[in-house]
Design an enzyme around this catalytic site. Structure first.
Site, mmCIF file in Angstrom:
data_model
loop_
_atom_site.group_PDB
_atom_site.id
_atom_site.type_symbol
_atom_site.label_atom_id
_atom_site.label_comp_id
_atom_site.label_asym_id
_atom_site.label_seq_id
_atom_site.Cartn_x
_atom_site.Cartn_y
_atom_site.Cartn_z
ATOM 1 N N PHE A 1 -1.867 6.617 4.629
ATOM 2 C CA PHE A 1 -1.747 5.510 3.674
ATOM 3 C C PHE A 1 -0.439 4.735 3.818
ATOM 4 C CE2 PHE A 1 -4.885 7.668 0.609
ATOM 5 C CZ PHE A 1 -5.934 6.954 1.152
ATOM 6 N N HIS B 1 -4.943 6.132 -5.634
ATOM 7 C CA HIS B 1 -6.118 6.731 -4.985
ATOM 8 C C HIS B 1 -6.607 7.931 -5.790
ATOM 9 C CE1 HIS B 1 -4.106 4.569 -1.696
ATOM 10 N NE2 HIS B 1 -5.341 4.242 -1.401
ATOM 11 N N HIS C 1 -11.363 -2.701 3.823
ATOM 12 C CA HIS C 1 -11.397 -2.679 2.353
ATOM 13 C C HIS C 1 -12.208 -3.821 1.740
ATOM 14 C CE1 HIS C 1 -9.529 0.757 0.497
ATOM 15 N NE2 HIS C 1 -8.922 0.902 1.664
ATOM 16 N N HIS D 1 0.824 -1.209 0.000
ATOM 17 C CA HIS D 1 0.000 0.000 0.000
ATOM 18 C C HIS D 1 0.854 1.253 0.000
ATOM 19 C CE1 HIS D 1 -3.399 2.620 1.424
ATOM 20 N NE2 HIS D 1 -3.955 1.928 0.457
ATOM 21 N N HIS E 1 -7.577 -1.970 -5.240
ATOM 22 C CA HIS E 1 -7.767 -2.601 -3.936
ATOM 23 C C HIS E 1 -8.412 -3.980 -4.066
ATOM 24 C CE1 HIS E 1 -6.994 1.590 -2.741
ATOM 25 N NE2 HIS E 1 -6.507 1.069 -1.637
HETATM 26 CU CU1 C2O Z 1 -5.596 2.438 -0.452
HETATM 27 CU CU2 C2O Z 1 -8.203 2.719 2.086
HETATM 28 O O1 C2O Z 1 -6.785 2.974 0.979
#
Ligand code: C2O
Length: 632
Positions: A392, A230, A405, A207, A239
């Protein structure tokens, strides 16, 4: 507030929970149970039934999985109007005149030359993450986020061949067996040597590398421009792939091909606290550690505190009010403000686009909304960079991140399954062919494409069903037909008379002309009315948030997310690109239903109010307008 709810409200806030807050729906027939596609339900009927205060819920504290508590009292969610916020200083409501230095947007290339974003080989082209970490000196996690391995070949992705489907389960009501397996798998991951591509730390670094400047667009011929997954239409598919491999790696570590991750069911009142398995017994003992525990979580937000899906700092909302706010927030971000692919997924982002200075880019409704709110709400506010979840670069160190997520990913699936016109993935080849590189469960590098992420059936996982109460969470208007925009003419500037960029260091109000009035239902099926806030320039290292209101009532307190007049929020978890401190983004809000609810469909202008909530002192906006966006 009606007196019948008072005893339960206090039960909700005063009883310390031994486990977690368990809220049981007493009248499940009031919830839509997938009998009819959402799109076939008439808008007018929905309107009547969707008021949050139709919910009958109980905020009793009961042991988890006990659905038959006989002591529950039916409860009506309070009218949203009962929550009083501090008065706004009306003198601040004039449009700000402060000018902001504009950034030189020299890096953009003409869109005709666009290509899909293509990640480099992560084992040969990676650098130390350097930005988006406000306090680097005291950062508790490393910025050296590059994966192990050197110049490994990249394989082509093949769809999984197994027959079993991994069914992801709600984390607050897992079976003992599922919980056991999950804890064991995470512990096995923690026990691997740090430099193993499947280790807990390497998984967390994925990430950081993809978000904090580890990779560039070198494959696309832009070695000086970082990749950012993002703030754009890459958010959902990136994700999804990340979790896909993470889940398969965990399954392999415990030798269980049926292994499935849990999901944090924060969109359902029964799941609106941090799932107890992540906190129970703290970090455990040396011989029996709790692998799901993370020391860097906000101590004020542990169970039984209800999550704030519209978080912008502590609020005074009671448990019940918070649930109402959360359900309306979900409805808005999944239905009324998510009527097209760009509204839901976020804007176009192609090769050559820097993370900064892409005025056309906008962030999707879920990413900007409940997704960011949960990150921020979980992260420890006492830590220098709100580690872990609040930044992040460190989010992946908290096992809750992945479970947060999975629910974000579930929102994509639900949004699609609602079957509403406009609810489908982007069709541009720039989206379909964007790709990322991951280590798979066999420690091989694999390149995966957005287009292969669309059907989770093909990826052999699914989601166990949980009620979707926010489908009835259509917000309630505070003021109908009060001609607020008309009354403001002469008092509030029209958008064409405002000197942009405008600073958001105080509340900003402006009148915006609509492209059409009194649109027929046929018109509305063809296009949705969208409020656009463009060229939002802000400090990428700070948490920023502002709320957007349309035709807000003139009574000195702004509307709540459970009111129709609340159009939505813009918020960002801190991060930024390598080159500049300032990030640029845009926000879009579908307002067709809002204008229906407030009976303002005949008005030529709408009154837009932007209220800064956090980190907005240096934030500026370069354009505000309303457009009709075709529904495809
Ligand atoms: Cu890549 Cu909730 O973030």
């Amino acid at each position: 507030m009606s007196s019948s709810i008072l005893p339960l409200t206090s039960a909700c806030t005063q009883t310390p929970s031994p486990t977690s807050t368990n809220i049981t729906f007493l009248n499940s027939s009031t919830f839509i149970s997938n009998s009819k596609p959402f799109s076939q339900q008439s808008s007018k009927n929905n309107h009547k039934n969707h008021h949050v205060n139709n919910f009958k819920l109980s905020c009793n504290i009961t042991p988890p999985n006990n659905d038959t508590n006989n002591n529950q009292k039916p409860l009506i969610i309070p009218e949203p109007q009962t929550l009083i916020l501090p008065n706004l200083d009306r003198r601040n409501l004039l449009i700000g005149a402060g000018l902001y230095t504009t950034v030189n947007f020299t890096n953009s290339i003409p869109s005709a030359l666009a290509e899909p974003i293509t990640s480099p080989n992560i084992s040969s082209s990676c650098k130390t993450a350097a930005m988006g970490i406000g306090n680097m000196k005291d950062a508790v996690r490393t910025r050296a986020c590059c994966p192990p391995g050197k110049d490994k070949p990249i394989k082509t992705f093949v769809f999984p061949k197994e027959k079993t489907v991994k069914m992801r389960w709600p984390a607050h009501r897992g079976t003992p067996e599922n919980i056991e397996k999950y804890k064991k798998a995470i512990q096995a991951m923690r026990d691997l040597p740090d430099d193993h591509p499947h280790s807990f730390i390497q998984q967390a670094k994925i990430h950081c590398a993809y978000c904090n400047g580890g990779y560039t667009q070198v494959e696309n011929g832009f070695p000086d421009i970082d990749i950012q997954i993002h703030n754009s239409w890459l958010f959902f598919p990136f994700h999804r792939w990340y979790l896909y491999f993470y889940e398969r790696i965990l399954g392999k570590l415990i030798n269980d091909p049926t292994f499935a991750l849990p999901y944090w069911n924060w969109d359902n009142p029964t799941g609106m606290t941090i799932p107890s398995i992540f906190e129970e017994g703290g970090k455990g003992t040396k011989d029996n550690p709790n692998s799901l525990f993370d020391a860097y979580r906000d101590g004020n937000h542990l169970p039984p505190t209800i999550v704030d899906l519209n978080f912008s700092g502590e609020s005074d909302a009671s448990c019940l009010e918070q649930i109402g706010i959360n359900l309306s927030t979900m409805y808005r971000q999944m239905v009324s403000s998510a009527t097209s692919d760009t509204l839901f997924f976020g804007g176009k982002y192609v090769a050559g686009d820097p993370p900064v200075a892409n005025g056309a880019k906008s962030i999707g409704s879920i990413e900007a909304g409940c997704h960011t709110a949960v990150h921020r709400w979980v992260g420890d506010s006492r830590m220098p960079n709100n580690e872990d979840m609040g930044n992040f670069y460190s989010a992946g160190y908290d096992p809750l991140f992945y479970v947060h997520h999975t629910n974000v990913d579930r929102m994509w699936k639900i949004w699609k399954d609602l079957g509403i016109p406009g609810h489908s993935e982007p069709t541009s080849s720039d989206w379909l062919n964007a790709s990322y590189v991951f280590y798979d469960e066999n420690e091989e590098l694999v390149r995966v494409y957005n287009k292969d992420s669309v059907k989770i059936e093909d990826l052999k996982y699914g989601y166990e069903r949980s009620e979707i109460p926010w489908l009835k969470g259509r917000p309630v208007p505070r003021s109908k037909n009060s001609k607020i925009a008309l009354k403001s003419i002469g008092k509030v500037k029209k958008v064409q008379d405002v000197k942009f960029p405008v600073k958001l260091d105080k509340v900003v109000e402006v009148l915006v002309k609509r492209p059409a009035v009194n649109r027929s239902s046929g018109d509305k099926e063809k296009a949705t009315e969208v409020l656009l806030i463009n060229g939002i320039l802000f400090d990428g290292e700070a948490f920023v948030k502002f709320d957007v209101f349309v035709n807000d009532k003139e009574d000195g307190r702004p509307s709540l997310p459970s009111d129709s007049e609340f159009a939505g929020s813009f918020s960002q978890v801190p991060h930024s690109d390598m080159n500049k401190m300032l990030m640029s983004s845009a926000a879009k809000f579908g307002i067709s239903e809002l204008l229906e609810d407030t009976e303002a469909e005949g008005d030529e202008f709408v009154l837009v109010k932007l209220v800064p909530r956090a980190g907005c002192d240096d934030l500026s906006i370069s354009e505000i307008k309303i457009e009709l966006v075709p529904i495809v």
